[in-house]
Motif scaffolding. Sequence first.
Motif, mmCIF file in Angstrom:
data_model
loop_
_atom_site.group_PDB
_atom_site.id
_atom_site.type_symbol
_atom_site.label_atom_id
_atom_site.label_comp_id
_atom_site.label_asym_id
_atom_site.label_seq_id
_atom_site.Cartn_x
_atom_site.Cartn_y
_atom_site.Cartn_z
ATOM 1 N N LEU A 314 0.832 -1.208 0.000
ATOM 2 C CA LEU A 314 0.000 0.000 0.000
ATOM 3 C C LEU A 314 0.865 1.255 0.000
ATOM 4 O O LEU A 314 0.522 2.262 -0.624
ATOM 5 N N GLU A 315 1.998 1.159 0.688
ATOM 6 C CA GLU A 315 2.931 2.295 0.700
ATOM 7 C C GLU A 315 3.409 2.577 -0.732
ATOM 8 O O GLU A 315 3.461 3.719 -1.195
ATOM 9 N N LEU A 316 3.735 1.506 -1.438
ATOM 10 C CA LEU A 316 4.182 1.656 -2.833
ATOM 11 C C LEU A 316 3.076 2.284 -3.668
ATOM 12 O O LEU A 316 3.323 3.116 -4.522
ATOM 13 N N TYR A 317 1.836 1.864 -3.420
ATOM 14 C CA TYR A 317 0.729 2.407 -4.206
ATOM 15 C C TYR A 317 0.529 3.890 -3.963
ATOM 16 O O TYR A 317 0.204 4.649 -4.871
ATOM 17 N N ARG A 318 0.744 4.299 -2.700
ATOM 18 C CA ARG A 318 0.636 5.752 -2.426
ATOM 19 C C ARG A 318 1.641 6.495 -3.294
ATOM 20 O O ARG A 318 1.345 7.538 -3.862
ATOM 21 N N GLY A 423 -5.101 -12.764 -10.296
ATOM 22 C CA GLY A 423 -4.451 -11.510 -9.906
ATOM 23 C C GLY A 423 -5.076 -10.872 -8.667
ATOM 24 O O GLY A 423 -4.614 -9.842 -8.202
ATOM 25 N N TRP A 424 -6.125 -11.497 -8.103
ATOM 26 C CA TRP A 424 -6.764 -10.901 -6.923
ATOM 27 C C TRP A 424 -5.781 -10.887 -5.762
ATOM 28 O O TRP A 424 -4.974 -11.793 -5.603
ATOM 29 N N PHE A 425 -5.823 -9.841 -4.970
ATOM 30 C CA PHE A 425 -4.926 -9.816 -3.807
ATOM 31 C C PHE A 425 -5.664 -9.279 -2.595
ATOM 32 O O PHE A 425 -6.661 -8.575 -2.696
ATOM 33 N N GLU A 426 -5.112 -9.651 -1.433
ATOM 34 C CA GLU A 426 -5.850 -9.460 -0.205
ATOM 35 C C GLU A 426 -6.126 -8.017 0.183
ATOM 36 O O GLU A 426 -7.127 -7.729 0.825
ATOM 37 N N HIS A 427 -5.251 -7.116 -0.224
ATOM 38 C CA HIS A 427 -5.447 -5.717 0.193
ATOM 39 C C HIS A 427 -6.353 -4.964 -0.783
ATOM 40 O O HIS A 427 -6.270 -3.747 -0.892
ATOM 41 N N CYS A 428 -7.210 -5.710 -1.494
ATOM 42 C CA CYS A 428 -8.026 -5.109 -2.559
ATOM 43 C C CYS A 428 -8.776 -3.862 -2.104
ATOM 44 O O CYS A 428 -8.765 -2.831 -2.764
ATOM 45 N N MET A 432 -8.446 0.019 -3.379
ATOM 46 C CA MET A 432 -9.543 0.763 -4.006
ATOM 47 C C MET A 432 -9.786 2.074 -3.270
ATOM 48 O O MET A 432 -10.111 3.096 -3.856
ATOM 49 N N GLU A 433 -9.627 1.998 -1.961
ATOM 50 C CA GLU A 433 -9.849 3.168 -1.123
ATOM 51 C C GLU A 433 -8.827 4.266 -1.466
ATOM 52 O O GLU A 433 -9.199 5.420 -1.677
ATOM 53 N N ILE A 434 -7.564 3.891 -1.552
ATOM 54 C CA ILE A 434 -6.521 4.884 -1.870
ATOM 55 C C ILE A 434 -6.781 5.457 -3.261
ATOM 56 O O ILE A 434 -6.672 6.655 -3.497
ATOM 57 N N LYS A 435 -7.121 4.554 -4.186
ATOM 58 C CA LYS A 435 -7.332 4.988 -5.570
ATOM 59 C C LYS A 435 -8.480 6.002 -5.662
ATOM 60 O O LYS A 435 -8.357 7.044 -6.320
ATOM 61 N N THR A 436 -9.555 5.690 -4.978
ATOM 62 C CA THR A 436 -10.710 6.577 -5.023
ATOM 63 C C THR A 436 -10.386 7.905 -4.326
ATOM 64 O O THR A 436 -10.773 8.975 -4.785
ATOM 65 N N PHE A 437 -9.642 7.810 -3.222
ATOM 66 C CA PHE A 437 -9.251 9.019 -2.485
ATOM 67 C C PHE A 437 -8.436 9.951 -3.392
ATOM 68 O O PHE A 437 -8.697 11.149 -3.478
#
Length: 450
Positions: A314-318, A423-428, A432-437
Amino acid sequence: MKIIKKGDKKVVGIISKKKILQDALYRVSGFVYPFAEKGVYLLRNTLSGQVASLTEKEWDAFQRLTAEPKDSSFLEENGLTELACLCFIVESDHSEAEQYRQVSDILNIMLSKKPGLKTYTILPTTCCNARCVYCYEESIRQVTMSKETADRLIDYICETRCEDEITLSWFGGEPLLAHKTISYVCQMLKDRDVPFRSKMVTNASLLTKEVAHTAKELWNLKKVQVSLDGMPSDYEERKRYRQPEKHNHETVIRSIHYLADEGININLRINFDRNNISGIKEYLAFLRKEFADNENVSAYLGILFQEKHTDQYLELYRKVFELSRYMREIGLPQGSKDKKQAGFKINYCMADSMDSSIVIDPQGKLYNCEHLPENRTWGSIFDGCTDTELYENLKQPADIDEKCRECTFLPYCTPFYKNGCPGWFEHCRDYMEIKTFYALGNIASTIKTQ
Ligand SMILES: C[S@@+](CC[C@H](N)C(=O)[O-])C[C@H]1O[C@@H](n2cnc3c(N)ncnc32)[C@H](O)[C@@H]1O
Ligand code: SF4
Ligand code: SF4
């Protein structure tokens, strides 16, 4: 209240109500994601894709409604009635999962497709001239399509295609290693008057000016995804070409220019993980400069699957979303696949679109997913469907998982993502939350500068 993003017209049409019930209790829909920043108040409806902008007073009332259900007079007094008509606010006994199913069923009927296949994802080879350190195909058997298989492929396409233009999606291995097979198949289809266009996922290292021209003229190539890995040192360390003196970052950049000069649309996928992310900003600036005048070239950042299962994900995604902002600032067009996820999805990808899409490996075996999941071939172009049970199983629409029933982002995902996608992963949900934010943050910044 003002609707500032119109969303999906069809979905809005299906879920909208003309008036609200006077004797019902109302609550906030589970498909609403709220966002507040520096005096901008937004609500995204993940079912319809609409974004509403609220005044401070409406936002306060909305917060009170979030705390506990209220009656219709509360909505009327606080200017929230229209939000109820648009299903941002719903009756307290409303079922989001049920509503999702209904919308999905109605859209499926409205969009009922013509018979026959529309998209053929073809792997003309699983061999490759690179050995990317991260490649998920590392242990796949290396096979190249024979002339006999290519001939049968041409017949198979003619027998199974829909009557409209079809899409040939060339994948691999490295598909350009088999450019002669691609030309052969395309020429034969042309000779048989089959209307088609092509797209391709490639490392582009084997592309010459001549092949780029053939791609445009014979393959009818419209879109190419080229896989990159950052600055030349990172690129070459990660790609590990078998002949690095011939295939390297410089040759790939040259190839991208050849494709762009032919007017082909190019999306650069920049693969990253925690080891190369620090150099990506510099690389984006390089790409912007290199392709400054070329409107056919866009880029997006692709996280490596291996990182999805680590705590740093998630850090990487940010960081990715920060880098996306940077791309906007420097004017590098973004070609993210995620753009599609901003609206209601009937299908997640090719794998749950088996009525219209099929994957064919170099031996002519049939799959529903380009990752060729082990034990998931149900037949071949030679014998047709040989495992009916598996085929029917894969084709069956997935049930909505318990976790997804309660999730705001179900309309972005489809039940298949949780229940059938490798490709599903547990932090889905966090993702999505970060993406929408971030998406709402971008909208908010445009409101402030208006
Ligand atoms: C297997 S490659 C085949 C096509 C071509 N050889 C290429 O590299 O573009 C298809 C895509 O998967 C990506 N890929 C490979 N291994 C990956 C991994 N571990 N995580 C995420 N993407 C990966 C590649 O970057 C490429 O975009
Ligand atoms: S170029 Fe593509 S197929 Fe080849 S090793 Fe890299 S990711 Fe895998
Ligand atoms: S897969 Fe994850 S993000 Fe998608 S609906 Fe289910 S819980 Fe939500």
